[in-house]
Design a protein around this motif. Sequence first.
Motif, PDB file in Angstrom:
ATOM      1  N   ARG A   1     -62.637 -10.993  31.206  1.00 25.48           N
ATOM      2  CA  ARG A   1     -63.724 -10.911  32.463  1.00 25.48           C
ATOM      3  C   ARG A   1     -63.155 -10.118  32.937  1.00 25.48           C
ATOM      4  NH1 ARG A   1     -67.443 -16.080  33.991  1.00 25.48           N
ATOM      5  NH2 ARG A   1     -65.362 -16.712  34.567  1.00 25.48           N
ATOM      6  N   GLY A   2     -63.766  -8.896  33.099  1.00 23.70           N
ATOM      7  CA  GLY A   2     -63.483  -7.942  34.004  1.00 23.70           C
ATOM      8  C   GLY A   2     -64.451  -7.247  35.001  1.00 23.70           C
ATOM      9  N   ASN A   3     -64.369  -7.024  36.200  1.00 20.25           N
ATOM     10  CA  ASN A   3     -65.510  -6.650  37.197  1.00 20.25           C
ATOM     11  C   ASN A   3     -65.184  -5.716  37.624  1.00 20.25           C
ATOM     12  OD1 ASN A   3     -68.110  -6.272  38.438  1.00 20.25           O
ATOM     13  ND2 ASN A   3     -68.254  -7.965  39.064  1.00 20.25           N
ATOM     14  N   TYR A   4     -66.080  -4.774  38.014  1.00 16.74           N
ATOM     15  CA  TYR A   4     -65.640  -3.565  39.040  1.00 16.74           C
ATOM     16  C   TYR A   4     -67.428  -3.329  39.333  1.00 16.74           C
ATOM     17  CZ  TYR A   4     -63.888   0.513  41.100  1.00 16.74           C
ATOM     18  OH  TYR A   4     -63.685   1.181  42.656  1.00 16.74           O
ATOM     19  N   ALA A   5     -66.972  -3.542  41.180  1.00 19.98           N
ATOM     20  CA  ALA A   5     -68.405  -3.231  41.504  1.00 19.98           C
ATOM     21  C   ALA A   5     -68.219  -2.487  43.499  1.00 19.98           C
ATOM     22  CB  ALA A   5     -68.960  -4.984  41.871  1.00 19.98           C
ATOM     23  N   HIS A   6     -68.701  -2.013  43.765  1.00 21.55           N
ATOM     24  CA  HIS A   6     -69.042  -1.028  45.008  1.00 21.55           C
ATOM     25  C   HIS A   6     -70.285  -1.587  46.079  1.00 21.55           C
ATOM     26  CE1 HIS A   6     -68.868   2.204  47.504  1.00 21.55           C
ATOM     27  NE2 HIS A   6     -71.110   2.558  47.347  1.00 21.55           N
ATOM     28  N   ALA A   7     -69.407  -2.392  47.135  1.00 19.11           N
ATOM     29  CA  ALA A   7     -70.755  -2.996  47.972  1.00 19.11           C
ATOM     30  C   ALA A   7     -70.640  -2.030  49.051  1.00 19.11           C
ATOM     31  CB  ALA A   7     -70.254  -4.525  48.225  1.00 19.11           C
ATOM     32  N   VAL A   8     -71.558  -2.745  50.183  1.00 15.97           N
ATOM     33  CA  VAL A   8     -71.811  -2.164  50.974  1.00 15.97           C
ATOM     34  C   VAL A   8     -72.327  -3.554  52.164  1.00 15.97           C
ATOM     35  CG1 VAL A   8     -73.355  -0.383  52.964  1.00 15.97           C
ATOM     36  CG2 VAL A   8     -72.802   0.181  50.488  1.00 15.97           C
ATOM     37  N   ARG A   9     -71.490  -2.596  53.231  1.00 14.57           N
ATOM     38  CA  ARG A   9     -71.915  -4.311  54.325  1.00 14.57           C
ATOM     39  C   ARG A   9     -72.096  -3.496  55.659  1.00 14.57           C
ATOM     40  NH1 ARG A   9     -72.292  -6.892  50.215  1.00 14.57           N
ATOM     41  NH2 ARG A   9     -71.365  -8.304  49.327  1.00 14.57           N
TER      42      ARG A   9
END
Length: 231
Positions: free
Chosen positions: A223-231
């Motif tokens: 499995r692979g995952n790429y994400a853009h998050a804002v905190r």
Amino acid sequence: TVFDYSVGAKGGITDTISWDIRGSYGESSQTQRIQGYTLNSRVRDSLLAYDTTSCFAGTADGCVPVNWFGPQGNSSWTAAAIDFLSDESTVQTNVSLAQVHGVISGDFGVSSPFGSNPVSFAVGGEYRKYHASQQSDSLAAGGDLGGAGGAAPNINGGYDVYEAFGELIVPLIQDRPFFHDLTIEGGVRYSSYSVFATGASGYNTTTWKVAGSWAPVESFRIRGNYAHAVR
């Protein structure tokens, strides 16, 4: 003290698509009683004394001087002196959260030419409103508590946010040689914030993700995952 109430409902639109909506409201209230700390101002008054029997004029009412540099446990450490040097303080903290959430999810009833499971999705929206306040008495707010880590000023503020989101899961290949399952997915969330404070303004954010998984055989998966998050 904490309480939280929620209510919701859900149902079907078609055999494979459903809806779900819910709302909730909760509050927490904390009263902190601070005991056993000396007061910085009264320690100064106790030090600024003529002798061990009288304080300078202008010091706090009821000032009881102490011989800080005498032998340990000397006679100036009376019950009245200890009572003068310390006091009880309180800090009241309140936090609340109100939110409404709705989502439509399911599958389209169609699959890829090489897959068996249908393409599934979820779309929805959410509203949240946060509020927090801290009310301190004069001892805590002014930083007079010796050893308490500094002043605890009064605060009062909050923010709310409107959000919209969507997700998609696409099984590309299934039950084929070297492709027991190959699935890709993606999601996006848009958020619009408003801040309840003098001079503050709102702001908007967009977060997203893409992911995939490959199982050449049933017992092994990558499995692979790429994400853009804002905190």
